[in-house]
Design a protein around this motif. Structure first.
Motif, PDB file in Angstrom:
ATOM      1  N   SER A  78       0.855  -1.178   0.000  1.00  0.00           N
ATOM      2  CA  SER A  78       0.000   0.000   0.000  1.00  0.00           C
ATOM      3  C   SER A  78       0.895   1.233   0.000  1.00  0.00           C
ATOM      4  O   SER A  78       1.895   1.282   0.717  1.00  0.00           O
ATOM      5  N   THR A 110       0.401  -2.543   5.188  1.00  0.00           N
ATOM      6  CA  THR A 110      -0.723  -3.212   4.549  1.00  0.00           C
ATOM      7  C   THR A 110      -0.390  -3.456   3.083  1.00  0.00           C
ATOM      8  O   THR A 110       0.539  -2.875   2.536  1.00  0.00           O
ATOM      9  N   TYR A 111      -1.146  -4.331   2.477  1.00  0.00           N
ATOM     10  CA  TYR A 111      -0.949  -4.661   1.076  1.00  0.00           C
ATOM     11  C   TYR A 111      -2.210  -4.338   0.299  1.00  0.00           C
ATOM     12  O   TYR A 111      -3.291  -4.225   0.869  1.00  0.00           O
ATOM     13  N   CYS A 112      -2.052  -4.216  -1.002  1.00  0.00           N
ATOM     14  CA  CYS A 112      -3.186  -4.001  -1.892  1.00  0.00           C
ATOM     15  C   CYS A 112      -3.301  -5.181  -2.836  1.00  0.00           C
ATOM     16  O   CYS A 112      -2.311  -5.597  -3.444  1.00  0.00           O
ATOM     17  N   THR A 117      -8.868  -2.066  -6.490  1.00  0.00           N
ATOM     18  CA  THR A 117      -7.847  -2.243  -5.455  1.00  0.00           C
ATOM     19  C   THR A 117      -8.519  -2.450  -4.110  1.00  0.00           C
ATOM     20  O   THR A 117      -9.398  -1.681  -3.718  1.00  0.00           O
ATOM     21  N   TYR A 118      -8.080  -3.506  -3.415  1.00  0.00           N
ATOM     22  CA  TYR A 118      -8.618  -3.852  -2.103  1.00  0.00           C
ATOM     23  C   TYR A 118      -7.469  -3.872  -1.116  1.00  0.00           C
ATOM     24  O   TYR A 118      -6.437  -4.498  -1.365  1.00  0.00           O
ATOM     25  N   ARG A 119      -7.644  -3.221   0.008  1.00  0.00           N
ATOM     26  CA  ARG A 119      -6.599  -3.185   1.032  1.00  0.00           C
ATOM     27  C   ARG A 119      -6.685  -4.432   1.904  1.00  0.00           C
ATOM     28  O   ARG A 119      -7.759  -4.796   2.382  1.00  0.00           O
ATOM     29  N   VAL A 152      -5.366  -6.085   5.348  1.00  0.00           N
ATOM     30  CA  VAL A 152      -4.869  -5.600   6.633  1.00  0.00           C
ATOM     31  C   VAL A 152      -4.493  -6.773   7.526  1.00  0.00           C
ATOM     32  O   VAL A 152      -5.211  -7.770   7.587  1.00  0.00           O
ATOM     33  N   GLN A 183     -10.157  -5.263   3.931  1.00  0.00           N
ATOM     34  CA  GLN A 183     -10.827  -4.093   4.479  1.00  0.00           C
ATOM     35  C   GLN A 183     -11.992  -3.719   3.569  1.00  0.00           C
ATOM     36  O   GLN A 183     -11.818  -3.465   2.390  1.00  0.00           O
TER      37      GLN A 183
END
Length: 135
Positions: free
Chosen positions: A39, A45-47, A58-60, A62, A71
């Motif tokens: 991210s 965090t990653y996307c 795009t989804y985060r 967590v 998220q």
């Protein structure tokens, strides 16, 4: 990230920016192609980025305590998974529309991408950061 398995390592692109991600998925992907990146706005965090023409969604992802979750807005339930791979595999198999995630059909593995793309990416990001710092 080093604790994740080979599958996650193969689709993890690190600190690639959102513009480069969109171009990568546009050139080398198709509907349902997806990858994982850091991210740019929330450290740690990653996307999960998924192509569904004409967009890249795009989804985060967590990490909290000992689990990972996608998220989403507060109306959706939070499904928690021990690993990123379990989270992604769950959403790859999900057929119910209430999950709210574009279908994950085709992992875009780094080995599928020619080295010249990444060489051009470094040049582009260096020039982009120079022009941003001048503002």
């Amino acid at each position: 990230m080093e604790r994740e398995g080979m599958f996650i390592q193969s689709i993890y692109y690190g600190q690639i920016g959102s513009e480069a991600t969109e171009r990568l998925l546009e050139i080398y992907g198709r509907d349902g192609s997806f990858l994982l990146r850091d991210s740019q706005t929330v450290q740690g965090t990653y996307c999960l980025c998924v192509r569904k023409a004409p967009f890249v969604h795009t989804y985060r992802l967590v990490h909290a305590a000992d689990s990972w979750y996608l998220q989403q807005d507060s109306r959706n339930r939070l499904l928690r998974f021990e690993t990123l791979e379990l989270l992604i595999e769950h959403h790859r198999r999900a057929t119910d529309s209430h999950v709210g995630v574009v279908p994950l059909n085709d992992p875009l593995e780094k080995r599928q991408i020619p080295d010249r793309f990444f060489q051009g990416l470094v040049y582009m990001e260096m020039n982009s950061s120079r022009s941003n710092s001048a503002e």
